[in-house]
Design a protein around this motif. Structure first.
Motif, PDB file in Angstrom:
ATOM      1  N   VAL A  42       0.869  -1.177   0.000  1.00 52.91           N
ATOM      2  CA  VAL A  42       0.000   0.000   0.000  1.00 52.91           C
ATOM      3  C   VAL A  42       0.906   1.227   0.000  1.00 52.91           C
ATOM      4  CG1 VAL A  42      -1.833   1.242   1.199  1.00 52.91           C
ATOM      5  CG2 VAL A  42      -1.724  -1.271   1.356  1.00 52.91           C
ATOM      6  N   SER A  49      -1.855   5.792   7.574  1.00 50.13           N
ATOM      7  CA  SER A  49      -0.964   4.645   7.335  1.00 50.13           C
ATOM      8  C   SER A  49      -0.908   3.736   8.556  1.00 50.13           C
ATOM      9  CB  SER A  49       0.459   5.125   7.035  1.00 50.13           C
ATOM     10  OG  SER A  49       0.446   5.976   5.942  1.00 50.13           O
ATOM     11  N   VAL A  90       2.901  -1.131   4.301  1.00 51.78           N
ATOM     12  CA  VAL A  90       2.374   0.200   3.997  1.00 51.78           C
ATOM     13  C   VAL A  90       3.560   1.153   4.042  1.00 51.78           C
ATOM     14  CG1 VAL A  90       0.802   2.041   4.711  1.00 51.78           C
ATOM     15  CG2 VAL A  90       0.230  -0.330   5.237  1.00 51.78           C
ATOM     16  N   VAL A 137      -2.123  -0.975  -3.976  1.00 55.30           N
ATOM     17  CA  VAL A 137      -3.059   0.116  -3.702  1.00 55.30           C
ATOM     18  C   VAL A 137      -2.244   1.397  -3.597  1.00 55.30           C
ATOM     19  CG1 VAL A 137      -4.691   1.083  -2.030  1.00 55.30           C
ATOM     20  CG2 VAL A 137      -4.662  -1.383  -2.433  1.00 55.30           C
ATOM     21  N   LYS A 138      -2.711   2.449  -4.284  1.00 53.67           N
ATOM     22  CA  LYS A 138      -2.037   3.746  -4.191  1.00 53.67           C
ATOM     23  C   LYS A 138      -3.046   4.810  -3.762  1.00 53.67           C
ATOM     24  CE  LYS A 138       1.129   2.763  -7.993  1.00 53.67           C
ATOM     25  NZ  LYS A 138       1.625   3.229  -9.295  1.00 53.67           N
ATOM     26  N   ALA A 176     -10.182   3.987   2.855  1.00 51.87           N
ATOM     27  CA  ALA A 176      -8.948   3.262   2.504  1.00 51.87           C
ATOM     28  C   ALA A 176      -9.112   1.768   2.780  1.00 51.87           C
ATOM     29  CB  ALA A 176      -7.770   3.823   3.303  1.00 51.87           C
ATOM     30  N   ILE A 209      -8.668  -1.336   0.113  1.00 58.08           N
ATOM     31  CA  ILE A 209      -7.661  -2.391   0.325  1.00 58.08           C
ATOM     32  C   ILE A 209      -8.347  -3.763   0.395  1.00 58.08           C
ATOM     33  CG2 ILE A 209      -5.906  -3.257   1.937  1.00 58.08           C
ATOM     34  CD1 ILE A 209      -5.406  -0.239   2.648  1.00 58.08           C
ATOM     35  N   LYS A 263      -8.995  -4.923  -3.090  1.00 55.30           N
ATOM     36  CA  LYS A 263      -7.781  -5.352  -3.812  1.00 55.30           C
ATOM     37  C   LYS A 263      -7.222  -6.647  -3.235  1.00 55.30           C
ATOM     38  CE  LYS A 263      -7.389  -1.805  -6.567  1.00 55.30           C
ATOM     39  NZ  LYS A 263      -7.058  -1.696  -7.957  1.00 55.30           N
TER      40      LYS A 263
END
Ligand code: DC
Length: 212
Positions: A5, A19, A111, A127-128, A195, A199, A202
């Motif tokens: 991530v 994060s 992350v 994931v961005k 977020a 995630i 994904k």
């Protein structure tokens, strides 16, 4: 399983909080890459050097030690300003590259937050996110966090944003495939929920059996 991530964005946009929350939620390791640049600047400053001196900055980056990341002065305003200066030195960025890529490649998920994670360090991240907020909101947060007067915090953030986004080597930028998250009017819990949903989606795709 490897799963990366990448969380980029300017200072005080909420990247760090987001994060840490995401890393805890998914059991991923977390690397605050800004701490590497801050620790480099802190080393130069502790030796009475100038963070804009490319040779001194590159030597400090090469000599970094894990204990440098625990320094108590990393959040101080002169260290933040120095971090943005050392970060513009290509030899500093080169010295810190392998460590960041190795961290991202660990089993169990990672992350990384910074300025160039989705563009340069991990362009293949699963994931961005690009987390942003207005300069005024960020200055108010930074002022409350480190007790700096608001006007000073705002001026320092604007200066840093311009330097971080304007440098030639790995400038701060959203990757074309990054999801933008503006936290100006978004509670951190809501940013974490957005977020997390992304995630989760994904991860489900990454774990799905591949078609024969
Ligand atoms: O995220 P931070 O405020 O701790 O970062 C400090 C400085 O380090 C920031 O002004 C720019 C630099 N930095 C960078 O150039 N690339 C990164 N991946 C992370 C930080």
């Amino acid at each position: 399983m490897k799963f990366v991530v990448a969380i980029d964005g300017p200072a005080a946009a909420g990247k760090g909080t987001l994060s840490r929350a995401v890393a805890e939620r998914f059991g991923f390791a977390h690397l605050d890459t800004g701490a590497l640049y801050r620790a480099t600047a802190a080393r130069v400053l502790a030796q009475g050097g100038d963070p804009a001196d490319a040779r001194a900055a590159a030597a400090a980056a090469r000599a970094l030690d894990p204990a440098d990341l625990d320094r108590l002065d990393l959040r101080a305003a002169p260290v933040a300003e120095g971090a943005s200066r050392v970060a513009a030195v290509p030899a500093v960025r080169a010295a810190l590259l392998d460590f960041q890529r190795a961290f991202a490649a660990r089993e169990g998920g990672a992350v990384l937050d910074g300025r160039d994670i989705g563009t340069v360090i991990c362009p293949e991240a699963d994931v961005k996110l690009f987390v942003t907020a207005s300069p005024e909101v960020r200055a108010a947060r930074r002022s409350a966090e480190i007790g700096q007067p608001y006007a000073e915090a705002l001026a320092a953030l604007r200066r840093r944003d311009a330097r971080d986004a304007g440098r030639a080597d790995a400038p701060m930028a959203a990757a074309p495939d990054a999801v933008l998250l503006d936290t100006s009017d978004l509670a951190i819990a809501d940013a974490v929920a957005l977020a997390t949903a992304l995630i989760d989606q994904k991860l489900t795709q990454a774990r799905a059996p591949k078609a024969p």
